[in-house]
Design an enzyme around this catalytic site. Structure first.
Site, short mmCIF file in Angstrom:
data_model
loop_
_atom_site.label_atom_id
_atom_site.label_comp_id
_atom_site.label_asym_id
_atom_site.label_seq_id
_atom_site.Cartn_x
_atom_site.Cartn_y
_atom_site.Cartn_z
N HIS A 19 121.17 -42.30 102.05
CA HIS A 19 121.06 -43.73 101.84
C HIS A 19 121.44 -44.49 103.12
CE1 HIS A 19 122.67 -47.58 99.92
NE2 HIS A 19 121.41 -47.53 99.52
N GLU A 46 116.63 -42.71 104.44
CA GLU A 46 116.11 -43.94 103.85
C GLU A 46 116.34 -45.14 104.76
OE1 GLU A 46 116.93 -47.25 100.47
OE2 GLU A 46 118.46 -46.29 101.69
N ASP A 48 115.77 -49.14 105.23
CA ASP A 48 115.31 -50.42 104.69
C ASP A 48 114.52 -51.13 105.77
OD1 ASP A 48 116.74 -49.89 102.38
OD2 ASP A 48 118.46 -51.12 102.96
N HIS A 61 119.54 -53.62 106.52
CA HIS A 61 119.79 -53.69 105.09
C HIS A 61 119.15 -54.92 104.47
CE1 HIS A 61 121.65 -53.75 101.22
NE2 HIS A 61 122.51 -54.69 101.51
N GLU A 155 112.25 -48.41 102.24
CA GLU A 155 112.26 -49.48 101.24
C GLU A 155 111.79 -50.78 101.87
OE1 GLU A 155 115.20 -52.26 98.49
OE2 GLU A 155 116.00 -50.40 99.36
#
Length: 339
Positions: A19, A46, A48, A61, A155
């Site tokens: 993460h 991952e 963002d 983030h 993401e």
């Protein structure tokens, strides 16, 4: 939540998703955090993704960057402070889409949670804000070094806001970046995730890579679909709608587990529709733990991460997001979820 001592066979198919990188040990969304996660054995990293003023995908983030960079201390950017309404919330700060990539390159990353992870603050000022292209290059370099595939799990952050308010189509930018990087097939080691619905539905028409609908326990509705509710999306009927355009769901772990640690029907309902389930986010600090798995009242204290991971494995999830991929890999390999 009960706290049983788990000891069960390892599920070799369980994905360990780092993460924001190894963000329990390095400032999140830095190349150092991603590389550390890969070296610790994470299956996926991952990032963002938000966008610069000149249309470059970067990893932060949020698009508001004062919490993760030193922009607030930079006198030359004092006049860039703005207030924007993003997904219905008024936010003041500095926003990635107001800076060119060259300007963003002058900034340095910092720890987002220094009150919880003060040891990470020693890395403040060392790392630049990475582009998605650089993250892809790092992953491919590590694949060559380690002789194995390493997955990406980007993401898209606030794509509806960026398109409607800023005129930036992050969906199109990502599709082009994926094609350039060679990620085009469902078999490629990549998932794309989003809390919004429309961007995933567009991606379903534009690419064959796997898509994941995120489900939030606190926000009532996706930003682009205010008539929907996440709690309804988590029902069998809601999951059936998600299965029309996505390959998996990313729920908060509270959708998967009851308060006593037993499994809710969520995973079984999703699996019945051939949806993968990747819950988020496993963090070892007490402040992020269910109350029964906290070791004391110190928010920075280490909670019972092995038990929480074991409960999710027992619930038959397909992967987990964690800030501590090294610990998760060790637990997966040992098959023991005792604290």
């Amino acid at each position: 939540m009960t706290t049983p001592a788990f000891a069960q066979d390892v599920d070799n198919d369980l994905l360990i998703i780092a993460h924001r990188g190894a963000s329990g040990e390095r400032p999140e969304h830095t190349l150092a955090a991603y590389e550390r996660a890969i070296d610790q054995g994470a299956d996926y990293v991952e990032p963002d993704l938000v966008v610069s003023k000149d249309g470059v995908l970067i990893s932060r983030h949020e698009n508001e960057i004062s919490g993760t960079t030193d922009v607030e201390s930079r006198d030359e950017f004092a006049d860039r402070r703005r207030s924007k309404t993003i997904d219905g919330q008024l936010i003041a700060g500095w926003f990635a889409e107001d800076f060119t990539l060259a300007e963003l390159r002058t900034l340095r990353a910092k720890e987002r949670l220094p009150h919880i992870r003060p040891e990470n603050s020693r890395f403040d000022g060392l790392y630049q804000v990475p582009t998605f292209e650089e993250i892809v290059a790092l992953v491919k370099a590590k694949e060559a070094e380690l002789g194995k595939r390493i997955g990406l799990y980007p993401e898209l952050k606030h794509p509806n806001f960026l398109l409607q308010d800023e005129g930036i189509d992050s969906v199109d930018l990502l599709v082009r970046a994926l094609k350039k990087a060679g990620y085009t097939k469902a078999s490629d080691p990549i998932f794309i995730q989003c809390f919004e619905v429309g961007p995933l539905q567009r991606l379903d028409q534009l690419t064959d890579v796997r898509l994941v609908q995120l489900i939030h326990p606190e926000h009532e509705s996706p930003a682009d679909e205010p008539s929907m509710r996440y709690v309804e999306m988590a029902t069998p009927t809601g999951l059936a709608e998600i299965a029309r355009y996505a390959d998996g769901v990313g729920p908060h772990f509270s959708f998967v587990l009851n308060d006593d640690g037993s499994a809710k029907p969520f995973v079984a309902d999703a699996h019945a529709l051939d949806l993968k389930v990747h819950p988020w986010t496993l963090r070892r600090e007490n402040t992020f733990m269910p109350s029964a798995l906290r070791t004391n009242d110190n928010p920075r204290g280490v909670g019972a991460l092995p038990i929480l991971m074991g409960l999710l494995v027992a619930a038959d999830v397909d992967g987990i997001f964690t800030d501590h991929p090294g610990a998760a890999v060790i637990l997966r390999e040992s098959g023991s979820y005792e604290p």
